[in-house]
Design a protein around this motif. Structure first.
Motif, PDB file in Angstrom:
ATOM      1  N   PRO A   1     -68.552-102.370  48.670  1.00  0.00           N
ATOM      2  CA  PRO A   1     -68.154-102.163  47.275  1.00  0.00           C
ATOM      3  C   PRO A   1     -66.932-102.994  46.898  1.00  0.00           C
ATOM      4  O   PRO A   1     -66.805-103.430  45.752  1.00  0.00           O
ATOM      5  CB  PRO A   1     -67.856-100.656  47.215  1.00  0.00           C
ATOM      6  N   GLU A   2     -66.047-103.199  47.857  1.00  0.00           N
ATOM      7  CA  GLU A   2     -64.838-103.983  47.584  1.00  0.00           C
ATOM      8  C   GLU A   2     -65.202-105.424  47.218  1.00  0.00           C
ATOM      9  O   GLU A   2     -64.620-106.001  46.298  1.00  0.00           O
ATOM     10  CB  GLU A   2     -63.905-103.963  48.800  1.00  0.00           C
ATOM     11  N   TYR A   3     -66.156-105.990  47.930  1.00  0.00           N
ATOM     12  CA  TYR A   3     -66.557-107.355  47.617  1.00  0.00           C
ATOM     13  C   TYR A   3     -67.245-107.412  46.250  1.00  0.00           C
ATOM     14  O   TYR A   3     -66.992-108.327  45.452  1.00  0.00           O
ATOM     15  CB  TYR A   3     -67.501-107.921  48.680  1.00  0.00           C
ATOM     16  N   SER A   4     -68.106-106.457  45.973  1.00  0.00           N
ATOM     17  CA  SER A   4     -68.792-106.429  44.678  1.00  0.00           C
ATOM     18  C   SER A   4     -67.787-106.362  43.530  1.00  0.00           C
ATOM     19  O   SER A   4     -67.925-107.063  42.524  1.00  0.00           O
ATOM     20  CB  SER A   4     -69.751-105.241  44.605  1.00  0.00           C
ATOM     21  N   ALA A   5     -66.757-105.520  43.687  1.00  0.00           N
ATOM     22  CA  ALA A   5     -65.730-105.399  42.649  1.00  0.00           C
ATOM     23  C   ALA A   5     -64.942-106.699  42.518  1.00  0.00           C
ATOM     24  O   ALA A   5     -64.643-107.151  41.400  1.00  0.00           O
ATOM     25  CB  ALA A   5     -64.798-104.239  42.980  1.00  0.00           C
TER      26      ALA A   5
END
Length: 338
Positions: free
Chosen positions: A293-297
């Motif tokens: 999720p961190e990369y997507s954000a």
């Protein structure tokens, strides 16, 4: 082969069993060196999309299975395993062609129960891959949809779509026609290495211009964004700038998914060409199909300002969940866009 268990009673457009004469013939031609075509008869052309997928359409049509575009990251590779073919080289070279798909579709669209729900093409494998130049399935499909009053959308990397532009212009006078072009990579060397069977990025940008000049509001999918390879600000800025220059109405980008067999096929390429990135990929994907999720954000924070800067308003819709090619409960869930 597992095809033999797919009977003519299949309700979902799956391949009929070879034992029932569903396989018409297997063909190899000099014009398509290294590619084998398996010509089959399908019982159904329309595939129902599960309601849980939360997609803006209920039905799809997939004229072929397998794809000579040979994109290492293609999400649909796992579908070939249901034919006892592998998800790697076989997916790229063993192309299953539903030769009667247009006639079957016309019959299905003529039923009294048909409510003219939107139909999507290009959700599994590309309907304008090179084989379409041989089989010319799309004109019949387009005419059947148009004459039945059914709105439709097409997603493609194939510049062969330009052949049917007059037909699409005519169709758009009768029904809603939505066109999207997929351009994941701008760098020519990376393009040749990762998606060797596709038209060049320049050719696809020229396709966007041709469709725009014909009056279509073209959406471009900058997808998948490949971590550490196509996610730099410089690459994305150049990509969105080129897309805007080509006249696209909008663009959307999201990170690569590595579902099922696609994961191994892509990572084998990564190990050969960029072995130093393997550790980073283990961090980003772990044992799953999705980036953290961190990369997507982080990617959204990079992409959104660039889309705004280039006047490419993103379409705010949920990321696609799944569009299975068949109703087999053993099928993996397939993403709409690679």
């Amino acid at each position: 082969m597992r095809w033999q268990s797919q009977t003519l009673d299949a309700e979902d457009g799956a391949l009929p069993g070879l034992s029932r004469a569903g396989l018409v013939r297997t063909v190899q031609t000099p014009e398509f060196e290294g590619i084998t075509f398996h010509e089959v008869l399908c019982k159904s052309a329309l595939n129902k999309v599960p309601e849980a997928s939360n997609l803006p359409f209920q039905w799809t049509v997939n004229p072929m299975r397998g794809c000579s575009h040979a994109c290492r990251y293609c999400f649909a590779r796992g579908t070939h395993e249901y034919l006892d073919l592998d998800a790697g080289r076989d997916f790229d070279t063993q192309i299953v062609v539903k030769t009667n798909v247009a006639a079957v579709l016309r019959k299905e669209l003529g039923r009294r129960s048909w409510r003219r729900a939107p139909v999507a093409l290009g959700t599994n494998t590309d309907p304008y891959q090179r084989a379409e130049g041989r089989y010319r399935l799309m004109p019949g499909i387009i005419r059947a949809l148009t004459e039945s009053g059914t709105p439709f959308s097409i997603l493609t990397k194939g510049t062969l779509l330009r052949r049917d532009l007059p037909l699409l212009i005519s169709a758009a006078r009768e029904v809603r026609v939505s066109l999207a072009v997929s351009i994941a990579i701008l760098d020519e060397d990376l393009h040749r290495s990762l998606e060797s069977g596709t038209p060049s990025p320049r050719a696809r940008l020229d396709l966007v211009r041709a469709l725009t000049d014909a009056g279509f509001a073209v959406n471009v999918l900058v997808a998948p964004v490949i971590p550490c390879l196509t996610d730099s600000r410089a690459h994305l800025d150049a990509m969105f700038g080129a897309i805007a220059e080509a006249g696209a109405n909008s663009a959307v980008a999201f990170p690569m998914h590595l579902r099922g067999s696609t994961r191994g096929w892509f990572l084998s390429w990564l190990a050969e060409h960029h072995p130093a990135l393997l550790r980073r990929y283990r961090q980003l994907y772990g044992r799953g199909a999705y980036v953290t999720p961190e990369y997507s954000a982080w990617l959204r924070e990079r992409v959104d300002p660039l889309l705004a800067e280039h006047g490419l308003t993103p379409r705010r819709q949920p990321e696609p969940e799944a569009v299975p090619e068949t109703a087999d409960t053993n099928d993996p869930q397939l993403a709409l866009f690679a």
